[in-house]
Design an enzyme around this catalytic site. Structure first.
Site, short mmCIF file in Angstrom:
data_model
loop_
_atom_site.label_atom_id
_atom_site.label_comp_id
_atom_site.label_asym_id
_atom_site.label_seq_id
_atom_site.Cartn_x
_atom_site.Cartn_y
_atom_site.Cartn_z
N ASP A 47 33.55 -65.54 -8.30
CA ASP A 47 32.55 -64.79 -7.55
C ASP A 47 32.73 -64.99 -6.05
OD1 ASP A 47 31.23 -63.33 -9.41
OD2 ASP A 47 29.48 -64.64 -9.56
N LYS A 69 30.85 -60.34 -5.82
CA LYS A 69 29.60 -59.64 -6.05
C LYS A 69 28.57 -60.23 -5.08
CE LYS A 69 28.40 -57.99 -9.98
NZ LYS A 69 28.98 -56.66 -9.84
N MET A 186 17.77 -63.07 -3.17
CA MET A 186 18.12 -61.70 -2.79
C MET A 186 16.91 -60.93 -2.26
SD MET A 186 20.66 -60.90 -6.03
CE MET A 186 19.60 -61.77 -7.21
#
Length: 272
Positions: A47, A69, A186
């Site tokens: 990742d 990602k 996030m």
């Protein structure tokens, strides 16, 4: 009889697949089991948020594929990642899917496990320290406390397309009544909406910590309040990847800063 959605893997050629949590970034926070899996891998699917220092533990002969990602950036499609995993196992490789934090906390690990199990492949999972825990710990404060927080909620601020997302007002009321710490992943891009909605159930004076690049040498953080959160992010320039911690446990950071000159200097620099 239900027809499998994938062709079963030939047992004679079958490799293996392990989902490994790389933790927040500091290689010293890897578990021993994670380190052994990384060293043994012949193929690593890595990742974007996994640090180079962790990837360096891979075998020199291992094939390393970066499948970045990251919210707000161009990402490798999830279906393509799953196809790569399946193909490598079918070729007899020892596959490690290396994820930042923990594979089962906002890492889509559940989706990948389901996909591989449908193809007849059993998957091992090695947990990693999630950034929400490592971030506040690095500031000297806990996520739970007998006097201030009876539990903790890990929640995403980035809803799946077509999903209505979190009812932040309801969550705020629950956090207030049950005395919970909120750890928001996030959430930077939606911080105006999130903070406004949370203030329908929590006071604007509720302390908040924002930690960017938790555990790494270039970690930055700011201490503010729920009411001042958007302005604080605009002033400090803190962005993704960051975790936002909301709750009275953040007062522990201020208490530490008040009694520790080093911490107080760092705090002043982060919030300047």
């Amino acid at each position: 009889m239900t027809t499998p959605s994938h062709t079963p893997v030939n047992a004679a050629r079958r490799g293996s697949c392990t989902l490994v949590g790389a933790g927040p970034g500091d290689p010293e926070l890897l578990t021993i089991k994670a380190l052994r899996a990384i060293e043994a891998a012949t193929v690593l699917l890595v990742d974007d948020l996994v640090s180079d220092a962790i990837v360096a533990h891979a075998s020199p002969t291992a094939r390393i594929v970066y499948v970045g990602k990251r919210g707000g950036c161009k990402s490798t499609p999830q279906a393509f990642i799953e196809k790569l995993m399946l193909s490598a196992v079918q070729e007899g490789e020892t596959v490690v899917r290396l994820k930042g934090g923990d594979p089962f906390i906002f890492g889509r690990g559940g989706e990948e496990v389901e996909h591989l199990r449908e193809a007849g492949i059993e998957v091992q999972v090695v947990n990693g320290i999630t950034a929400g825990l490592a971030g506040l710990t690095s500031l000297g404060a806990p996520l739970t406390h007998r006097d201030h927080a009876h539990g903790v909620v890990f929640i995403t601020g980035h809803a799946k397309p077509g999903d209505r997302g979190t009812d932040w007002r309801q969550l705020a009321a629950t956090a207030r009544d049950a005395r919970l710490t909120l750890v928001i992943y996030m959430g930077v891009s939606s911080v105006d909406h999130i903070s406004t909605e949370l203030m329908h159930g929590l006071p604007g004076e509720t302390p908040v910590a924002v930690i960017q690049h938790a555990s790494l040498a270039h970690q930055r953080h700011a201490i503010t309040t729920l009411g001042e959160l958007p302005a604080c992010l605009a002033t400090t320039g803190l962005g993704s990847p960051s975790v936002i911690v909301v709750g009275d446990v953040v007062r522990g950071v201020r208490a530490l800063a008040a009694t520790d000159t080093t911490a107080m200097t760092a705090l002043a620099a982060a919030t300047a």
